[in-house]
Scaffold this motif. Structure first.
Motif, PDB file in Angstrom:
ATOM      1  N   PHE A   1       0.820  -1.209   0.000  1.00 62.29           N
ATOM      2  CA  PHE A   1       0.000   0.000   0.000  1.00 62.29           C
ATOM      3  C   PHE A   1       0.856   1.262   0.000  1.00 62.29           C
ATOM      4  O   PHE A   1       2.022   1.240   0.399  1.00 62.29           O
ATOM      5  N   SER A   2       0.255   2.365  -0.426  1.00 57.85           N
ATOM      6  CA  SER A   2       0.971   3.639  -0.464  1.00 57.85           C
ATOM      7  C   SER A   2       0.329   4.707   0.430  1.00 57.85           C
ATOM      8  O   SER A   2       1.008   5.640   0.861  1.00 57.85           O
ATOM      9  N   LYS A   3      -0.957   4.572   0.715  1.00 61.96           N
ATOM     10  CA  LYS A   3      -1.649   5.545   1.568  1.00 61.96           C
ATOM     11  C   LYS A   3      -1.317   5.279   3.030  1.00 61.96           C
ATOM     12  O   LYS A   3      -1.305   4.128   3.475  1.00 61.96           O
ATOM     13  N   LYS A   4      -1.048   6.345   3.774  1.00 62.58           N
ATOM     14  CA  LYS A   4      -0.635   6.207   5.169  1.00 62.58           C
ATOM     15  C   LYS A   4      -1.588   5.318   5.967  1.00 62.58           C
ATOM     16  O   LYS A   4      -1.161   4.401   6.679  1.00 62.58           O
ATOM     17  N   GLU A   5      -2.884   5.597   5.878  1.00 60.69           N
ATOM     18  CA  GLU A   5      -3.853   4.847   6.692  1.00 60.69           C
ATOM     19  C   GLU A   5      -3.922   3.377   6.283  1.00 60.69           C
ATOM     20  O   GLU A   5      -4.102   2.502   7.134  1.00 60.69           O
ATOM     21  N   ASP A   6      -3.780   3.095   5.006  1.00 56.58           N
ATOM     22  CA  ASP A   6      -3.738   1.701   4.557  1.00 56.58           C
ATOM     23  C   ASP A   6      -2.509   0.993   5.110  1.00 56.58           C
ATOM     24  O   ASP A   6      -2.584  -0.157   5.566  1.00 56.58           O
ATOM     25  N   ILE A   7      -1.380   1.685   5.079  1.00 57.48           N
ATOM     26  CA  ILE A   7      -0.126   1.115   5.586  1.00 57.48           C
ATOM     27  C   ILE A   7      -0.248   0.806   7.075  1.00 57.48           C
ATOM     28  O   ILE A   7       0.107  -0.290   7.536  1.00 57.48           O
ATOM     29  N   GLU A   8      -0.766   1.762   7.841  1.00 59.91           N
ATOM     30  CA  GLU A   8      -0.792   1.563   9.290  1.00 59.91           C
ATOM     31  C   GLU A   8      -1.822   0.515   9.713  1.00 59.91           C
ATOM     32  O   GLU A   8      -1.583  -0.235  10.661  1.00 59.91           O
ATOM     33  N   ILE A   9      -2.935   0.418   9.020  1.00 59.42           N
ATOM     34  CA  ILE A   9      -3.932  -0.608   9.357  1.00 59.42           C
ATOM     35  C   ILE A   9      -3.448  -1.988   8.923  1.00 59.42           C
ATOM     36  O   ILE A   9      -3.516  -2.957   9.694  1.00 59.42           O
ATOM     37  N   ALA A  10      -2.947  -2.083   7.694  1.00 60.08           N
ATOM     38  CA  ALA A  10      -2.404  -3.359   7.213  1.00 60.08           C
ATOM     39  C   ALA A  10      -1.250  -3.803   8.106  1.00 60.08           C
ATOM     40  O   ALA A  10      -1.129  -4.994   8.443  1.00 60.08           O
ATOM     41  N   GLY A  11      -0.416  -2.862   8.510  1.00 60.32           N
ATOM     42  CA  GLY A  11       0.704  -3.186   9.387  1.00 60.32           C
ATOM     43  C   GLY A  11       0.245  -3.665  10.748  1.00 60.32           C
ATOM     44  O   GLY A  11       0.771  -4.653  11.280  1.00 60.32           O
TER      45      GLY A  11
END
Length: 254
Positions: A34-44
């Motif tokens: 992912f590239s969007k901050k919120e996608d990154i932090e939730i997926a992480g």
């Protein structure tokens, strides 16, 4: 090895392992989709939550979870319907089951709507040289809504003597400024100097062999001992040595 030799040895191992090749076999590859901050932090966060056991199984199940969320984790968290949540009932990774998964989505939605998101929540309770109290406060907020008691075990609490390995690993991913392209550094309001090393069997055993850790249990007291030792090697970026300790244990059977 004296302190200078130890630092040189570990710095070399950081360079060896803190590079994009590390991503290929590590669960951090999931948020890298992912590239969007919120996608990154939730997926992480969701990936780190199930990051115990066989790494191939972790990666496989984390990918499956992203698929169940239509590969748009932030959109799914904020705008899911009840029928979409029902798809998650069949998800399982070891003791993390569908009920836990649904609860996590609901708790994340509450954090984004009522607490300005994951980063803001950790920033609010961060201390100058530690995020361990912030982790404990995060757990408190995460379960402030009605929830199944069983689900609480999937978020560790350092103030109850847990080393909180998975969530410390997650914080490394989000906070650490990594010029090598592994960690994301998308949380700009926290500093790598506040991070704690993700302490597990591998990093713990290697740390003991190198004289960085004496305590036998991998608990919060051991984490503090290891953090103190690593900060003496690099005060600004102590958890870069996670790459060295973990990889020496896993890849080199040090």
């Amino acid at each position: 090895m004296n302190k200078t030799e130890l630092k040189e040895f570990l710095d070399e191992k950081v360079v060896q392992y803190n590079n994009p090749k590390f991503i290929e076999s590590d669960p951090i590859q999931i948020p890298h989709q992912f590239s969007k901050k919120e996608d990154i932090e939730i997926a992480g966060f969701l990936t780190a939550t199930i990051a115990w056991g066989n790494r191939k199984s972790i990666i496989k199940n984390a990918n499956r979870l992203m698929h169940l969320m239509d590969n748009s984790p932030y959109e799914f968290v904020l705008n899911h319907t009840e029928s979409e949540l029902e798809k998650l009932m069949f998800f399982v990774h070891r003791t993390f089951n569908g009920d836990d998964c649904i609860q996590f989505i609901k708790s994340l939605k509450n954090i984004y709507i009522n607490h300005s998101g994951l980063e803001s929540l950790f920033v609010k309770h961060a201390k100058k040289d530690s995020l361990q109290t912030a982790i404990s406060k995060f757990k408190e907020v995460f379960f402030e809504k009605e929830h199944l008691t069983r689900t609480q075990k999937h978020v560790s609490d350092p103030l109850k003597n847990s080393a909180a390995k998975r969530i410390n690993m997650y914080l490394r991913w989000m906070v650490r400024q990594d010029n090598a392209g592994v960690d994301f550094g998308v949380w700009k309001n926290l500093s790598p100097s506040q991070l704690s090393c993700p302490l597990d069997v591998h990093s713990g055993n290697v740390a003991r062999k190198l004289g960085l850790l004496k305590r036998k249990q991998n608990d919060s007291k051991a984490l503090l001992e290891l953090d103190t030792a690593l900060r003496k090697l690099d005060k600004q970026d102590p958890v870069k040595y996670d790459f060295a300790l973990f990889s020496l244990g896993v890849y080199e059977e040090f």
